[in-house]
Design an enzyme around this catalytic site. Structure first.
Site, PDB file in Angstrom:
ATOM      1  N   GLY A 178       0.822  -1.302   0.007  1.00 36.27           N
ATOM      2  CA  GLY A 178       0.036  -0.155   0.098  1.00 36.27           C
ATOM      3  C   GLY A 178       0.845   1.145  -0.134  1.00 36.27           C
ATOM      4  CE1 TYR A 219      -0.332   4.859   5.573  1.00 36.01           C
ATOM      5  CE2 TYR A 219       0.057   6.191   7.160  1.00 36.01           C
ATOM      6  CZ  TYR A 219       0.408   5.296   6.616  1.00 36.01           C
ATOM      7  OH  TYR A 219       1.063   4.055   7.208  1.00 36.01           O
ATOM      8  CE  LYS A 269      -1.595   1.755   6.340  1.00 39.00           C
ATOM      9  NZ  LYS A 269      -1.375   0.730   5.649  1.00 39.00           N
TER      10      LYS A 269
END
Ligand code: NAI
Ligand code: 15L
Length: 263
Positions: free
Chosen positions: A73, A136, A140
């Site tokens: 990723g 980001y 997650k």
């Protein structure tokens, strides 16, 4: 169940390279996947290039695997289109592929940035709700929920690692709290490959004196970190002092060299 056939996504990256070296020769099959080219160098290694955004290809990639270590990723903040394609769709594709293949467990590389908007006087646990600091970090947090869906609904054991700063050694004051040594990273993944769990979220951090995270959930699973960032505290303070001097004076990086003045 003992995992014999392991898939690592993002295997050509920083963490993938560390893991690949440590796990080489220890399993029947180590399938190494990335979008960048790699070469097999150890017995049992198999190179399997794959774009995580390609659902059909990811489904094939997962075939025959017992465990997946999902590192692939984008590991930094960037725009939505790349985040959606690689971190969001890529993680969904990975879990969907794992479900079709009957994979026993997935270790998901989450990040401390899933909880990055907590102030640093708060002690967090893996049970602390996400408070992402970025697109980001949000990807997650989403990945942790995908992991829960596939764990509780489809029986895929899922260990989410909110990794701090996995570096050879801490190189700034923050990392004295967030550092995960390379060896402790491998130890934590080994726990993920062997422990008994359904869905767990833990921090990927060494046994740092200044840690912001209570990692007792990881310790309960059997994680025993052996490194502590404090060993590097004096070195880090010297780096921080030099950076501060370089900021204060017009001479920049020349100033800290042999600096002794207190005036
Ligand atoms: P990295 O960038 O070195 O490795 C990631 C790998 O994923 C790269 O080799 C890249 O080619 C691959 N990749 C990117 N897009 C892809 C795609 N569409 N399909 C297939 N592969 C793709 O990053 P690093 O540092 O090794 O991190 C690994 C994982 O751990 C990442 O998910 C990152 O978010 C997470 N993490 C890492 C931390 C660290 O301290 N290094 C801290 C917290 C989380
Ligand atoms: C991360 O999630 C990044 O992938 C890594 O490059 C570091 O920035 C790390 O967090 C950190 O917070 O130090």
């Amino acid at each position: 169940m003992t995992s014999k056939r392991i898939l690592i996504t993002g295997a050509a990256g920083r963490l993938g390279t560390i893991l690949r070296q440590s796990l080489a020769g220890r399993f029947e099959l180590l399938r190494l996947s990335d979008i960048v080219p790699m070469t097999a160098t150890a017995e049992g290694e198999q190179i399997a290039p794959c774009d995580l955004a390609d659902a059909a290809a990811v489904r094939d990639l997962c075939e025959g695997m017992d465990a997946v270590i999902h590192l692939g990723g984008i590991p930094y903040e960037t725009g939505w289109s790349e985040m959606l394609r690689t971190n969001i769709a890529g993680t969904v594709n990975l879990y969907e592929g794992a479900r079709h293949a009957g994979v026993d467990r997935v270790i998901f590389a989450s990040s401390n940035h899933a909880t990055g908007m907590y102030p640093n006087d708060r002690t967090l646990t893996g049970g602390s709700p996400p408070r992402p600091d970025s697109r980001y970090g949000l990807t997650k947090a989403f990945g942790e929920d995908v992991a829960a869906l596939y764990a509780y609904k489809h029986g895929i054991r899922s260990l989410c690692l909110r990794i701090g700063s996995c570096l050879p050694k801490p190189d700034n004051r923050r990392a004295l709290s967030t550092w995960l040594s390379h060896k402790d990273f491998v130890r934590l993944v080994e726990v993920g490959l062997t422990a008994d769990y359904v869905h767990e979220i833990v921090y990927g951090v060494s046994r740092n004196t200044r840690s912001w995270w209570d990692n007792s959930a990881a310790y309960r699973l059997g994680y025993e970190p052996l490194d502590n960032a404090e060993v590097y505290a004096a070195e880090v303070e010297s780096i921080e002092l030099k950076a501060e001097l370089a900021r204060l004076y017009q001479g920049g990086n020349f100033v800290p060299e042999e600096f002794t003045s207190r005036r």
